[in-house]
Design a protein around this motif. Sequence first.
Motif, PDB file in Angstrom:
ATOM      1  N   TRP A  57      50.127  40.332   8.363  1.00 14.39           N
ATOM      2  CA  TRP A  57      48.742  40.743   8.635  1.00 14.39           C
ATOM      3  C   TRP A  57      48.356  42.040   7.933  1.00 14.39           C
ATOM      4  O   TRP A  57      47.240  42.173   7.417  1.00 14.39           O
ATOM      5  CB  TRP A  57      48.529  40.869  10.137  1.00 14.39           C
TER       6      TRP A  57
ATOM      7  N   PRO B 222      46.308  40.274   4.435  1.00 11.65           N
ATOM      8  CA  PRO B 222      45.508  39.783   5.563  1.00 11.65           C
ATOM      9  C   PRO B 222      44.904  38.408   5.331  1.00 11.65           C
ATOM     10  O   PRO B 222      44.808  37.614   6.262  1.00 11.65           O
ATOM     11  CB  PRO B 222      44.425  40.857   5.728  1.00 11.65           C
ATOM     12  N   ARG B 223      44.488  38.079   4.111  1.00  8.32           N
ATOM     13  CA  ARG B 223      43.884  36.774   3.876  1.00  8.32           C
ATOM     14  C   ARG B 223      44.904  35.657   4.064  1.00  8.32           C
ATOM     15  O   ARG B 223      44.636  34.661   4.752  1.00  8.32           O
ATOM     16  CB  ARG B 223      43.294  36.716   2.472  1.00  8.32           C
TER      17      ARG B 223
ATOM     18  N   ARG C 151      45.822  35.323   7.766  1.00 10.00           N
ATOM     19  CA  ARG C 151      44.848  34.586   8.578  1.00 10.00           C
ATOM     20  C   ARG C 151      44.983  33.080   8.362  1.00 10.00           C
ATOM     21  O   ARG C 151      44.879  32.293   9.312  1.00 10.00           O
ATOM     22  CB  ARG C 151      43.432  35.057   8.256  1.00 10.00           C
TER      23      ARG C 151
ATOM     24  N   TRP D 106      45.913  30.956  11.643  1.00  9.65           N
ATOM     25  CA  TRP D 106      44.950  29.960  12.098  1.00  9.65           C
ATOM     26  C   TRP D 106      45.430  28.540  11.809  1.00  9.65           C
ATOM     27  O   TRP D 106      45.187  27.622  12.602  1.00  9.65           O
ATOM     28  CB  TRP D 106      43.588  30.205  11.441  1.00  9.65           C
TER      29      TRP D 106
END
Length: 257
Positions: free
Chosen positions: A37, A41-42, A45, A49
Motif C-alpha cells: 500500500w 498504492p495503485r 488497491r 480489491w
Amino acid sequence: MSFDPATVLFWSKKLLAAAILPPLGPLLLIAFGLLLWQRRPRSARVLAWGGLLLALALSTPVTVGLALRPLEPPRAVSTDELARAQAIVVLGGGKRSYGPEFGGETLNHHSLERVRYGAWLARRSGLPVLVSGGAPTGKVPEASLMEQALVDEFGVDVRWTETASRDTRENARHSAVLLRAAGIERIALITHAAHMARSRAEFEAAGVEVIAAPTAWLGGAGEPPHALDFLPGAGAAHAGWFATHEWLGRLAYRISR
C-alpha cells in the motif's frame, strides 16, 4: 509416509492448490495488497480489491452457480444407461482423520454421499462394485473405509478395493487394471456432479468406457435466484471451493497430458 519423487510432487501440488484456492488464495491477494500500500498504492488497491471481490464471488450462490453450471451434468443416470454398465465404480472423496465415535478415521461427507448413491445403484442394478481411494498420509486408505461402510452400513458387497491411488488420475489408472483383469470394459462411474467431467476423462484415457452416474449437485437445478442467493453463505463458500478446485484440476490435467 515415503518421500519418493512422486510423493514429493503430489504434496507440492497440494500445497500450491491450497495457496490458490479459497479461502487462502483471496486472502493472500488482500494481504499482498496491504503490504504494497505505501510503495505501490495503485497495484495495492488492485490486489486488495481483487482479493475481496474474488472472495465474495466464490461464496455467493449466484456467482458460484455460474462457475458450477459448465461442470455439472444436467441430469442423473437413467435406467437404460445403467443397464449397459458391467460394474459400478465409486471414487473416494476424502476422509476425517479424527472420528472418535467410530474408533478412528472415517469417511467425510463427500465420500459418504458417493457411497450412499453407490449402494442405491448397486441394489437397483445388481452390478458388482469397485471402490477407489488411497491413503496419501500413509494411514487407512479411503477405499477400505468405503468398503467397510458399504458392507456394514448399507449391506452391499464390494468386489474390488483399489487402495493405491492419490488423485483422480491414479483412481482411473489403478482401477482400470483391476477392471481389465475381470473383463470389465464399461462402468457406471459415481462421483460428485462437478467432478464428473474430469474423472470421466481420466477413466476414458485409461481405456474404460464410462456411463456417468453423478451425485450431489452443488449448483442447484437452475431455478430463478431468490434474495438470499445474492448474499455470501457457508454453503456457497464450500461449493465455490469445489468449483475452483475442479477448474484448476482440469487446467492442470490438460497441461500435463
